[in-house]
Motif scaffolding. Structure first.
Motif, PDB file in Angstrom:
ATOM      1  N   ALA A   4     -10.193  -7.822  -3.574  1.00  0.00           N
ATOM      2  CA  ALA A   4     -10.549  -7.560  -2.184  1.00  0.00           C
ATOM      3  C   ALA A   4     -11.734  -6.610  -2.132  1.00  0.00           C
ATOM      4  O   ALA A   4     -11.715  -5.558  -2.776  1.00  0.00           O
ATOM      5  CB  ALA A   4      -9.364  -6.958  -1.438  1.00  0.00           C
ATOM      6  N   ILE A   5     -12.760  -6.992  -1.388  1.00  0.00           N
ATOM      7  CA  ILE A   5     -13.911  -6.113  -1.178  1.00  0.00           C
ATOM      8  C   ILE A   5     -14.061  -5.862   0.318  1.00  0.00           C
ATOM      9  O   ILE A   5     -14.276  -6.793   1.092  1.00  0.00           O
ATOM     10  CB  ILE A   5     -15.209  -6.720  -1.735  1.00  0.00           C
ATOM     11  N   ASP A   6     -13.923  -4.614   0.708  1.00  0.00           N
ATOM     12  CA  ASP A   6     -14.096  -4.224   2.103  1.00  0.00           C
ATOM     13  C   ASP A   6     -15.298  -3.308   2.230  1.00  0.00           C
ATOM     14  O   ASP A   6     -15.760  -2.720   1.236  1.00  0.00           O
ATOM     15  CB  ASP A   6     -12.848  -3.494   2.613  1.00  0.00           C
ATOM     16  N   GLY A   7     -15.782  -3.159   3.453  1.00  0.00           N
ATOM     17  CA  GLY A   7     -16.892  -2.250   3.681  1.00  0.00           C
ATOM     18  C   GLY A   7     -17.567  -2.544   4.997  1.00  0.00           C
ATOM     19  O   GLY A   7     -17.293  -3.555   5.643  1.00  0.00           O
ATOM     20  N   PRO A   8     -18.462  -1.660   5.417  1.00  0.00           N
ATOM     21  CA  PRO A   8     -19.126  -1.798   6.708  1.00  0.00           C
ATOM     22  C   PRO A   8     -20.199  -2.876   6.716  1.00  0.00           C
ATOM     23  O   PRO A   8     -20.574  -3.416   5.671  1.00  0.00           O
ATOM     24  CB  PRO A   8     -19.744  -0.406   6.909  1.00  0.00           C
ATOM     25  N   ALA A   9     -20.694  -3.166   7.907  1.00  0.00           N
ATOM     26  CA  ALA A   9     -21.746  -4.171   8.086  1.00  0.00           C
ATOM     27  C   ALA A   9     -22.998  -3.778   7.311  1.00  0.00           C
ATOM     28  O   ALA A   9     -23.383  -2.611   7.291  1.00  0.00           O
ATOM     29  CB  ALA A   9     -22.086  -4.319   9.569  1.00  0.00           C
ATOM     30  N   GLY A  10     -23.620  -4.757   6.660  1.00  0.00           N
ATOM     31  CA  GLY A  10     -24.877  -4.514   5.967  1.00  0.00           C
ATOM     32  C   GLY A  10     -24.755  -3.867   4.615  1.00  0.00           C
ATOM     33  O   GLY A  10     -25.753  -3.475   4.016  1.00  0.00           O
ATOM     34  N   ALA A  11     -23.535  -3.762   4.084  1.00  0.00           N
ATOM     35  CA  ALA A  11     -23.345  -3.130   2.777  1.00  0.00           C
ATOM     36  C   ALA A  11     -23.641  -4.090   1.626  1.00  0.00           C
ATOM     37  O   ALA A  11     -23.613  -3.688   0.465  1.00  0.00           O
ATOM     38  CB  ALA A  11     -21.918  -2.594   2.648  1.00  0.00           C
ATOM     39  N   GLY A  12     -23.905  -5.350   1.959  1.00  0.00           N
ATOM     40  CA  GLY A  12     -24.199  -6.328   0.919  1.00  0.00           C
ATOM     41  C   GLY A  12     -22.973  -7.004   0.348  1.00  0.00           C
ATOM     42  O   GLY A  12     -23.027  -7.589  -0.741  1.00  0.00           O
ATOM     43  N   LYS A  13     -21.867  -6.939   1.075  1.00  0.00           N
ATOM     44  CA  LYS A  13     -20.612  -7.486   0.558  1.00  0.00           C
ATOM     45  C   LYS A  13     -20.721  -8.969   0.197  1.00  0.00           C
ATOM     46  O   LYS A  13     -20.248  -9.387  -0.863  1.00  0.00           O
ATOM     47  CB  LYS A  13     -19.476  -7.292   1.576  1.00  0.00           C
ATOM     48  N   SER A  14     -21.301  -9.761   1.086  1.00  0.00           N
ATOM     49  CA  SER A  14     -21.349 -11.204   0.867  1.00  0.00           C
ATOM     50  C   SER A  14     -22.148 -11.551  -0.382  1.00  0.00           C
ATOM     51  O   SER A  14     -21.705 -12.338  -1.227  1.00  0.00           O
ATOM     52  CB  SER A  14     -21.947 -11.916   2.081  1.00  0.00           C
ATOM     53  N   THR A  15     -23.325 -10.964  -0.506  1.00  0.00           N
ATOM     54  CA  THR A  15     -24.174 -11.230  -1.670  1.00  0.00           C
ATOM     55  C   THR A  15     -23.498 -10.783  -2.954  1.00  0.00           C
ATOM     56  O   THR A  15     -23.438 -11.536  -3.938  1.00  0.00           O
ATOM     57  CB  THR A  15     -25.528 -10.503  -1.526  1.00  0.00           C
ATOM     58  N   ILE A  16     -22.990  -9.564  -2.951  1.00  0.00           N
ATOM     59  CA  ILE A  16     -22.340  -9.000  -4.138  1.00  0.00           C
ATOM     60  C   ILE A  16     -21.093  -9.803  -4.504  1.00  0.00           C
ATOM     61  O   ILE A  16     -20.873 -10.142  -5.676  1.00  0.00           O
ATOM     62  CB  ILE A  16     -21.953  -7.526  -3.891  1.00  0.00           C
ATOM     63  N   ALA A  17     -20.277 -10.097  -3.500  1.00  0.00           N
ATOM     64  CA  ALA A  17     -19.019 -10.814  -3.751  1.00  0.00           C
ATOM     65  C   ALA A  17     -19.281 -12.205  -4.310  1.00  0.00           C
ATOM     66  O   ALA A  17     -18.594 -12.664  -5.231  1.00  0.00           O
ATOM     67  CB  ALA A  17     -18.208 -10.901  -2.467  1.00  0.00           C
TER      68      ALA A  17
END
Length: 231
Positions: A4-17
């Motif tokens: 599970a990867i959580d975090g605020p908007a614009g943290a790059g979650k989608s790219t990193i995940a």
């Protein structure tokens, strides 16, 4: 195994995940894209989300599917590929609002958990480790400063041919942070057992390597535990 990867908007979650999932051979599930698809439908239908009856009626007409082509996730809204349309700032801001609505969250909860139960998944969002997958073997809280997140989004929009305003983007990010962290239903927060990763001064490759390393360490620890338990 669930990550599970959580975090605020614009943290790059989608790219990193997405990149980490490819390295690990996991299925990547972008939950934010699901909320964006619902937001797109509600915007196009000009639905009053404060009217509970109209909202429920609209949700009954929404069907969301995820498919992968060459490891690229495509989001389908009522059989139409909306992967590009859902990435606008307008849709993103609406998604932050509808994600706070219990009717919307209930619609997607079963779908997200069912995917995780059947696959090794890496899922990112706002409340994956705290609500969607509370028993995930590895939880990451990925963040970065508001300034860094705004600059990243500014460059992204500029590369797409837009004429973004950095101050407006920063204000939007701050507003979305406030909405996400203060909503009554499953607010954004770091799970107690989540590992904090601040990407403000890290490259994409460095963040991906960090997450892949953590995942392999956790998998190895679980394997050792299972082996010792059998002994």
């Amino acid at each position: 195994m669930n990550i599970a990867i959580d975090g605020p908007a614009g943290a790059g979650k989608s790219t990193i995940a997405r990149l980490a999932a490819q390295r690990l051979g996991f299925l990547y599930v972008d939950t934010g894209a699901m909320y964006r698809a619902i937001a797109l439908y509600l915007l196009d239908a000009k639905t009053d989300i404060e009217d509970e009856d109209k909202l429920k009626s609209a949700l009954d007409h929404i069907r969301i599917n995820i498919a992968y082509e060459k490891d690229v996730q495509h989001v389908f809204l009522n059989l139409q590929d909306v992967s590009a349309e859902i990435r606008s700032e307008k849709v993103g801001n609406m998604a932050s609002k509808v994600a706070a609505l219990p009717e919307v969250r209930a619609k997607l909860l079963d779908l997200q958990r069912d995917i995780a139960a059947k696959n090794d998944v890496l899922m990112d969002g706002r409340d994956i480790g705290t609500n969607i997958l509370p028993n995930a073997e590895l939880k990451i809280y990925l963040t970065a400063s508001v300034e860094v997140r705004a600059e990243r989004r500014f460059r992204e929009l500029k590369q797409m041919g837009g004429r973004p305003n950095l101050d407006v983007i920063k204000a939007d990010i701050e507003q979305r942070d406030y909405q996400d962290m203060n909503r009554e239903i499953a607010p954004l927060r770091q799970a107690e057992d989540a590992i904090l990763v601040d990407s403000s001064d890290m490259t994409i490759d460095e963040v991906v390597n960090r997450i892949v390393t953590l995942a392999k360490e956790r998998a190895a620890a679980d394997a050792d535990y299972a082996e010792s338990d059998q002994d």
